[in-house]
Enzyme design. Structure first.
Site, PDB file in Angstrom:
ATOM      1  CG  ASP A  22      -1.999  -1.062   1.139  1.00  0.00           C
ATOM      2  OD1 ASP A  22      -2.371  -1.436   0.007  1.00  0.00           O
ATOM      3  OD2 ASP A  22      -2.464  -1.520   2.200  1.00  0.00           O
ATOM      4  CG  ASP A 248     -23.140  42.051  11.282  1.00  0.00           C
ATOM      5  OD1 ASP A 248     -22.667  41.103  11.948  1.00  0.00           O
ATOM      6  OD2 ASP A 248     -23.834  41.892  10.261  1.00  0.00           O
ATOM      7  CE  LYS A 270     -27.321  46.716  10.263  1.00  0.00           C
ATOM      8  NZ  LYS A 270     -28.193  46.213   9.196  1.00  0.00           N
ATOM      9  CB  ALA A 332     -28.797  31.829  12.993  1.00  0.00           C
TER      10      ALA A 332
END
EC number: 2.1.1.107
Length: 457
Positions: A22, A248, A270, A332
């Site tokens: 491998d 914000d 805000k 959200a």
């Protein structure tokens, strides 16, 4: 510096891998991608090697290692689980002045394999000098997230344009500004990815012929609900290319730490019922900065088109002829519900979801009768101050008082707090929470005790 980073041209050059398992297969993929003429020597081979040999992609030599296999080689790799054999391969290569990599034994090797970010023709290699491969892998993964998948196509196309750009722009400064425009142009990147020749030509001509002091642009980016890990890759790329970031209160400090260090930052935070900066003034800030020729990112919590007033801001830019684009974010509702163990839909409990603003204004009565119906989930944004009214209206319109509810504060952040109860308790529950909070109402809230994974970490 213990190792010199170099990029080797191996196309059609003989290379040898000793080993057929491998680990050897992973190394073989890299050499085949580089166009090497590959020989693999081992006592036995995993099926992938046989498939490659059957397809004519490499040559298999079954049997013990013979040093003569190195005679025509430019590069060799020892990738067996026999340390003595690996050492023998390394010494034989060293005697022939052939660079040899020995897997998991950097001291026995004359070169080491880095972690690779492939955006051909752009290549990035990361190495810890063999001391910490895991660290190199983690750094590679971080760089992968920063480099768009289409970057290689843009780099290849840029190579085709070099002659024309040199003729078009007389000074190095002008050329640099042109290349900066080209490499951050999303339309060109998308056109190249889609092989849309008409759009490629149109965009290229526009970039070459427009004045270098052209108007800037605005990118509206959704920052997600709080956890910086939920910022999209494209959002991350945009904030790291911005000249100005207008953000914000809902954008976390962790996300702001990812912003380009020399970018100007303009806070326009805000709060519900109070605007630190009036929306019209925010619109004008975006317009003014873009008209200076700057690349402006308007960074908003959640998704900018879900109760983010993103549409209003873009209308102002559109009316002024300012170019803009949008990078969606995880809203959200999705983030807070997932991190609270509350599925928004469920086969047994909710076949639809309603996203509702909690800013209930006079004359803007909601359709409470439909909102009170069963088999749905209600998610109220910015509804904390109106929780008692929401409770009253839903009960008046026959929503059962025992309907499960939850309020999520600071959703997805390490400071996330969730309380749950029933609809009859909603007003009192809200008094225990602070903004920003999200209200979720519906039978799915009852699954929280079983599915709440985040608080268990």
């Amino acid at each position: 510096m213990d190792h010199l980073p170099i990029f080797c041209q191996l196309r059609d050059r003989d290379c040898l891998i000793v080993g057929g398992g491998d680990v050897a297969e992973r190394k073989a993929r890299l050499l085949l991608d580089a166009g090497a003429r590959l020989t693999v020597n081992a006592l036995a081979f995993i099926p992938q090697f046989t498939a490659w040999a059957d397809a004519g992609m490499l040559t298999l030599v079954e049997g013990p290692f013979d040093e003569s296999l190195l005679d025509t080689c430019w590069l060799a790799i020892a990738a067996t689980d026999d340390d003595a054999l690996n050492q023998r391969v390394s010494e034989a290569a060293e005697a022939r002045r052939i660079f040899c990599n020995v897997v998991d034994a950097p001291k026995a090797a004359s070169f080491i394999m880095p972690s690779i970010i492939d955006r051909s023709p752009l290549m990035v290699a990361v190495s810890s000098g063999g001391t910490s491969p895991v660290l190199a892998r983690l750094l590679r993964e971080k760089l992968e997230s920063l480099l768009p998948l289409h970057l290689g196509q843009v780099a290849k196309y840029a190579g085709q344009l070099r002659g024309r750009v040199k003729q078009q722009f007389a000074t190095m400064g002008e050329r640099r500004r042109f290349w900066e425009k080209l490499f951050v142009n999303d339309r060109l990147a998308q056109s190249l990815a889609n092989n849309d020749q008409k759009a490629i030509t149109e965009t290229t001509e526009q970039l070459i012929n427009e004045p270098l002091d052209h108007r800037g642009e605005v990118v509206l980016v959704g920052a997600g609900p709080g956890d910086a890990g939920l910022l999209t890759l494209k959002g991350l790329q945009q904030i790291q290319q911005a000249d100005v970031v207008v953000y914000d209160r809902l954008v976390s400090d962790d996300i702001m730490n990812l912003v380009r260090r020399d970018a100007d930052r303009v806070f326009v935070g805000k709060r519900a019922g109070y605007h630190c900066v009036p929306q019209e003034e925010i619109n004008q800030i975006l317009l003014r900065e873009a008209q200076k020729g700057k690349r402006v990112v308007r960074l908003k919590g959640g998704d900018p088109f879900i109760f983010g007033r993103g549409g209003e801001e873009l209308e102002t830019l559109c009316n002024a002829g300012i170019p803009f684009s949008v990078v969606p974010g995880i809203t959200a509702a999705s983030g807070c519900s997932a991190y609270s163990g509350i599925p928004l839909t469920h086969r047994d409990y909710a076949q639809s979801v309603r996203l509702i603003t909690g800013h209930l204004k006079t004359g803007g009565e909601l359709d409470w009768e439909n909102l009170a119906a069963e088999k749905q989930t209600l998610v109220f944004y910015m509804g904390l101050n109106q929780a008692a009214t929401i409770q009253q209206k839903l009960i008046e319109h026959d929503m059962p008082g025992e309907m499960p509810v939850a309020i999520v504060e600071n959703g997805t952040a390490v400071t996330q707090r969730v309380i749950d109860g029933t609809l009859t308790q909603l007003g009192k529950l809200a008094q225990q929470m602070n903004s920003p909070s999200l209200i979720i109402i519906g039978r799915v809230v009852g699954l929280r005790d079983k599915l709440n994974w985040f608080s268990n970490h």
